[in-house]
Design a protein around this motif. Structure first.
Motif, PDB file in Angstrom:
ATOM      1  N   VAL A  82       0.711  -1.066   0.098  1.00  0.00           N
ATOM      2  CA  VAL A  82      -0.044   0.093  -0.027  1.00  0.00           C
ATOM      3  C   VAL A  82       0.777   1.231  -0.016  1.00  0.00           C
ATOM      4  O   VAL A  82       2.253   1.246   0.271  1.00  0.00           O
ATOM      5  N   SER A  83       0.226   2.484  -0.373  1.00  0.00           N
ATOM      6  CA  SER A  83       0.896   3.690  -0.318  1.00  0.00           C
ATOM      7  C   SER A  83       0.592   4.559   0.843  1.00  0.00           C
ATOM      8  O   SER A  83       0.970   5.865   0.593  1.00  0.00           O
ATOM      9  N   LEU A  84       0.295   3.915   1.976  1.00  0.00           N
ATOM     10  CA  LEU A  84      -0.117   4.743   3.096  1.00  0.00           C
ATOM     11  C   LEU A  84       1.000   5.058   4.040  1.00  0.00           C
ATOM     12  O   LEU A  84       0.958   5.710   5.011  1.00  0.00           O
ATOM     13  N   PHE A  85       2.207   4.571   3.723  1.00  0.00           N
ATOM     14  CA  PHE A  85       3.132   4.729   4.603  1.00  0.00           C
ATOM     15  C   PHE A  85       4.593   5.656   4.008  1.00  0.00           C
ATOM     16  O   PHE A  85       4.776   5.465   2.630  1.00  0.00           O
ATOM     17  N   ASN A  86       5.023   6.501   4.811  1.00  0.00           N
ATOM     18  CA  ASN A  86       5.991   7.480   3.984  1.00  0.00           C
ATOM     19  C   ASN A  86       7.402   6.777   3.896  1.00  0.00           C
ATOM     20  O   ASN A  86       7.556   5.373   4.603  1.00  0.00           O
ATOM     21  N   GLU A  87       8.350   7.465   3.514  1.00  0.00           N
ATOM     22  CA  GLU A  87       9.656   6.668   3.038  1.00  0.00           C
ATOM     23  C   GLU A  87      10.393   6.340   4.350  1.00  0.00           C
ATOM     24  O   GLU A  87      10.934   5.329   4.651  1.00  0.00           O
ATOM     25  N   ARG A  88      10.302   7.222   5.617  1.00  0.00           N
ATOM     26  CA  ARG A  88      10.844   6.839   6.925  1.00  0.00           C
ATOM     27  C   ARG A  88      10.005   5.632   7.367  1.00  0.00           C
ATOM     28  O   ARG A  88      10.838   4.906   7.874  1.00  0.00           O
ATOM     29  N   GLU A  89       8.891   5.502   7.350  1.00  0.00           N
ATOM     30  CA  GLU A  89       8.090   4.478   8.018  1.00  0.00           C
ATOM     31  C   GLU A  89       8.442   3.179   7.447  1.00  0.00           C
ATOM     32  O   GLU A  89       8.690   2.153   7.817  1.00  0.00           O
ATOM     33  N   ARG A  90       8.584   3.441   6.029  1.00  0.00           N
ATOM     34  CA  ARG A  90       8.854   2.054   5.121  1.00  0.00           C
ATOM     35  C   ARG A  90      10.297   1.380   5.611  1.00  0.00           C
ATOM     36  O   ARG A  90      10.513   0.428   5.774  1.00  0.00           O
ATOM     37  N   ALA A  91      11.227   2.431   5.612  1.00  0.00           N
ATOM     38  CA  ALA A  91      12.705   1.988   5.926  1.00  0.00           C
ATOM     39  C   ALA A  91      12.440   1.438   7.304  1.00  0.00           C
ATOM     40  O   ALA A  91      13.193   0.492   7.487  1.00  0.00           O
ATOM     41  N   ALA A  92      11.785   2.163   8.327  1.00  0.00           N
ATOM     42  CA  ALA A  92      11.983   1.632   9.777  1.00  0.00           C
ATOM     43  C   ALA A  92      11.252   0.183   9.823  1.00  0.00           C
ATOM     44  O   ALA A  92      11.591  -0.689  10.470  1.00  0.00           O
ATOM     45  N   LEU A  93       9.933   0.184   9.015  1.00  0.00           N
ATOM     46  CA  LEU A  93       9.412  -1.169   9.175  1.00  0.00           C
ATOM     47  C   LEU A  93      10.080  -2.281   8.513  1.00  0.00           C
ATOM     48  O   LEU A  93      10.304  -3.510   9.020  1.00  0.00           O
ATOM     49  N   ASP A  94      10.746  -2.073   7.346  1.00  0.00           N
ATOM     50  CA  ASP A  94      11.725  -3.138   6.641  1.00  0.00           C
ATOM     51  C   ASP A  94      12.807  -3.405   7.616  1.00  0.00           C
ATOM     52  O   ASP A  94      13.056  -4.727   7.868  1.00  0.00           O
ATOM     53  N   TRP A  95      13.370  -2.433   8.392  1.00  0.00           N
ATOM     54  CA  TRP A  95      14.511  -2.624   9.115  1.00  0.00           C
ATOM     55  C   TRP A  95      14.220  -3.590  10.425  1.00  0.00           C
ATOM     56  O   TRP A  95      14.758  -4.495  10.986  1.00  0.00           O
ATOM     57  N   ALA A  96      12.860  -3.136  11.064  1.00  0.00           N
ATOM     58  CA  ALA A  96      12.407  -3.871  12.081  1.00  0.00           C
ATOM     59  C   ALA A  96      11.972  -5.416  11.838  1.00  0.00           C
ATOM     60  O   ALA A  96      12.150  -6.316  12.631  1.00  0.00           O
ATOM     61  N   GLU A  97      11.457  -5.586  10.276  1.00  0.00           N
ATOM     62  CA  GLU A  97      11.372  -6.918  10.101  1.00  0.00           C
ATOM     63  C   GLU A  97      12.721  -7.722   9.875  1.00  0.00           C
ATOM     64  O   GLU A  97      12.702  -8.913  10.177  1.00  0.00           O
ATOM     65  N   THR A  98      13.715  -7.115   9.456  1.00  0.00           N
ATOM     66  CA  THR A  98      14.995  -7.578   9.265  1.00  0.00           C
ATOM     67  C   THR A  98      15.472  -8.019  10.366  1.00  0.00           C
ATOM     68  O   THR A  98      15.953  -9.184  10.759  1.00  0.00           O
ATOM     69  N   LEU A  99      15.486  -7.354  11.622  1.00  0.00           N
ATOM     70  CA  LEU A  99      16.078  -7.585  12.936  1.00  0.00           C
ATOM     71  C   LEU A  99      15.328  -8.530  13.619  1.00  0.00           C
ATOM     72  O   LEU A  99      15.736  -9.328  14.398  1.00  0.00           O
TER      73      LEU A  99
END
Length: 155
Positions: A82-99
């Motif tokens: 979805v396009s509901l999350f901004n670039e910072r949120e997307r990067a943070a969510l991706d990092w959170a899932e990675t860790l």
């Protein structure tokens, strides 16, 4: 409707010093430039991944109190689609899932880290990483010792 499994141990009573230390770590995020909404989005997403009903309920409620709308909250599990999350949120969510899913990302985390570097300061990257580690610790206690979700009115 089936009954939730009973709480295994009231761990906060058996380890009050450790509990207070964990509370203090959470308190340290209050002064972060990451912002409470971003931290709660990460906390909710990691709790979804780990299946921690207690933490997920808490952080979704926190998001609602902060004015987050249901569509973003309901789309958190599908944030990539979805396009509901901004670039910072997307990067943070991706990092959170990675860790959180370390075994799935054992080879190379450079792409996720570079996405972080583009939108977060070094201090924010460390604070975000600590926040992810912290919610994973809470989730393990919540799931392992069966923290209970009690019915409450929605905020």
């Amino acid at each position: 409707m089936s009954q939730a499994p009973a709480l295994r141990l009231a761990w906060t009573k058996f380890a009050p010093k450790s509990f207070q230390a964990m509370i203090a770590v959470n308190g340290s995020f209050e002064s972060s430039t990451l912002g409470k909404v971003l931290i709660d989005l990460v906390f909710a997403r990691v709790s979804q991944i780990n299946g921690c009903a207690y933490c997920l309920d808490m952080h979704v409620r926190d998001l609602r109190v902060q004015g987050e709308d249901w569509q973003r909250i309901n789309s958190l599990a599908t944030w990539r689609e979805v396009s509901l999350f901004n670039e910072r949120e997307r990067a943070a969510l991706d990092w959170a899932e990675t860790l959180t899913r370390l075994a799935d990302h054992h080879a190379d985390r450079d792409a996720e880290y570079e996405a972080l570097k583009a939108v977060f300061s070094d201090q924010e990257i460390v604070e975000l990483s600590l926040a992810v580690a912290q919610i994973n610790a809470w989730n393990r206690l919540g799931v392992g010792l069966r923290s209970q979700v009690v019915p409450k009115a929605m905020p």
